[in-house]
Motif scaffolding. Structure first.
Motif, PDB file in Angstrom:
ATOM      1  N   LYS A 275     -10.594   4.131   4.357  1.00  0.00           N
ATOM      2  CA  LYS A 275     -10.694   2.989   3.432  1.00  0.00           C
ATOM      3  C   LYS A 275     -11.854   3.094   2.441  1.00  0.00           C
ATOM      4  CE  LYS A 275      -7.795  -0.058   5.944  1.00  0.00           C
ATOM      5  NZ  LYS A 275      -6.702   0.818   6.058  1.00  0.00           N
TER       6      LYS A 275
ATOM      7  N   LYS B 285       0.860   4.944   1.055  1.00  0.00           N
ATOM      8  CA  LYS B 285       0.071   5.791   1.943  1.00  0.00           C
ATOM      9  C   LYS B 285       0.495   7.244   1.812  1.00  0.00           C
ATOM     10  CE  LYS B 285      -1.801   5.869   6.586  1.00  0.00           C
ATOM     11  NZ  LYS B 285      -3.048   6.344   6.092  1.00  0.00           N
TER      12      LYS B 285
ATOM     13  N   MET C 217       0.838  -1.170   0.000  1.00  0.00           N
ATOM     14  CA  MET C 217       0.000   0.000   0.000  1.00  0.00           C
ATOM     15  C   MET C 217       0.890   1.242   0.000  1.00  0.00           C
ATOM     16  SD  MET C 217      -2.780   1.396   2.781  1.00  0.00           S
ATOM     17  CE  MET C 217      -3.713  -0.090   2.686  1.00  0.00           C
TER      18      MET C 217
ATOM     19  N   GLU D 220      -7.654  -5.355  -6.096  1.00  0.00           N
ATOM     20  CA  GLU D 220      -7.923  -6.732  -5.705  1.00  0.00           C
ATOM     21  C   GLU D 220      -9.103  -7.240  -6.517  1.00  0.00           C
ATOM     22  OE1 GLU D 220      -8.364  -6.747  -1.470  1.00  0.00           O
ATOM     23  OE2 GLU D 220      -6.428  -5.768  -1.178  1.00  0.00           O
TER      24      GLU D 220
ATOM     25  N   PHE E  43      -4.356   0.662  -9.554  1.00  0.00           N
ATOM     26  CA  PHE E  43      -4.529   0.944  -8.133  1.00  0.00           C
ATOM     27  C   PHE E  43      -5.944   1.425  -7.832  1.00  0.00           C
ATOM     28  CE2 PHE E  43      -0.045   1.916  -9.033  1.00  0.00           C
ATOM     29  CZ  PHE E  43       0.615   1.253  -8.009  1.00  0.00           C
TER      30      PHE E  43
ATOM     31  N   HIS F  44      -3.695   1.223  -3.287  1.00  0.00           N
ATOM     32  CA  HIS F  44      -3.299  -0.181  -3.188  1.00  0.00           C
ATOM     33  C   HIS F  44      -3.645  -0.870  -4.509  1.00  0.00           C
ATOM     34  CE1 HIS F  44      -7.563  -0.479  -1.836  1.00  0.00           C
ATOM     35  NE2 HIS F  44      -7.532  -1.610  -2.533  1.00  0.00           N
ATOM     36  N   ARG F  45      -2.908  -1.938  -4.771  1.00  0.00           N
ATOM     37  CA  ARG F  45      -3.175  -2.699  -5.998  1.00  0.00           C
ATOM     38  C   ARG F  45      -4.602  -3.199  -5.991  1.00  0.00           C
ATOM     39  NH1 ARG F  45       1.910  -5.477  -8.708  1.00  0.00           N
ATOM     40  NH2 ARG F  45       0.307  -6.088 -10.154  1.00  0.00           N
TER      41      ARG F  45
ATOM     42  N   SER G 126      -4.756   6.704   0.255  1.00  0.00           N
ATOM     43  CA  SER G 126      -3.822   5.597   0.037  1.00  0.00           C
ATOM     44  C   SER G 126      -4.128   4.975  -1.318  1.00  0.00           C
ATOM     45  CB  SER G 126      -3.979   4.530   1.119  1.00  0.00           C
ATOM     46  OG  SER G 126      -3.641   5.038   2.374  1.00  0.00           O
TER      47      SER G 126
END
Length: 181
Positions: A65, A3, A1, A13, A58, A10-11, A8
């Motif tokens: 979140k 940040k 991640m 999912e 990303f 993140h890849r 943030s």
């Protein structure tokens, strides 16, 4: 991640592909500065499931979140002379809060800290004033106009090519230079 201060990255999912699919198929979200791509979920599952070290997608989330957009980096050029291209999108209700600027800074830091690359570039529709201002604000320079290089909404359109050279990026602005163990 990766940040940042308020967001943030993140890849992507596999469980998030349906969300990106909804965003990419909704004109109110994707806007009029991106190609009109209408595809089914299975196509998106295949496209995003094939992420490689040379193409990373990303999800952008707020610190709580909540997903608010996506970004990508892609290797371009020829072996031995690769460079990177970035793309980004923030959902309409979160635009104007600085999240896209922070995402571009995070992507730029990530690329220059982890990849051998002399430059990072981004293509922006010439009518997309907000994105052009964003790139200029974070240090990217307009290198010129690519005439009729993208087909969108029934016509060929021009785009501006922006780039940040490694020597113009003198230090990370968001990510730490080194992570302590």
């Amino acid at each position: 991640m990766l940040k940042g201060r308020t967001i943030s990255l993140h890849r992507l999912e596999e469980t998030e592909i349906p969300l990106v699919h909804r965003w990419r198929n909704n004109l109110d979200i994707i806007g009029f500065y991106a190609p009109l791509i209408q595809c089914d979920l299975s196509e998106n599952m295949k496209n995003f499931g094939e992420s490689t070290p040379n193409s990373i997608f990303f999800i952008i989330t707020m610190n709580d979140k909540t997903p608010i957009g996506f970004a990508s980096i892609n290797s371009c050029g020829f072996p031995g002379s690769e460079f990177w291209e970035i793309g980004y999108m923030i959902i309409p209700e979160e635009r104007g809060n600085g999240y896209a600027s922070e995402a571009v800074l995070i992507l730029s830091d990530f690329i220059f800290l982890s990849k051998v690359s002399p430059r990072i570039q981004a293509h922006v529709g010439v009518e997309n004033i907000a994105s052009k201002k964003l790139l200029e604000k974070v240090g990217y320079k307009c290198e010129g106009i690519l005439r009729k290089n993208i087909f969108m909404y029934g016509e060929w359109r021009d785009s501006a090519l922006y780039a940040l050279l490694r020597e113009e990026w003198d230090h990370p602005r968001i990510l730490p230079r080194r992570v302590n163990s």
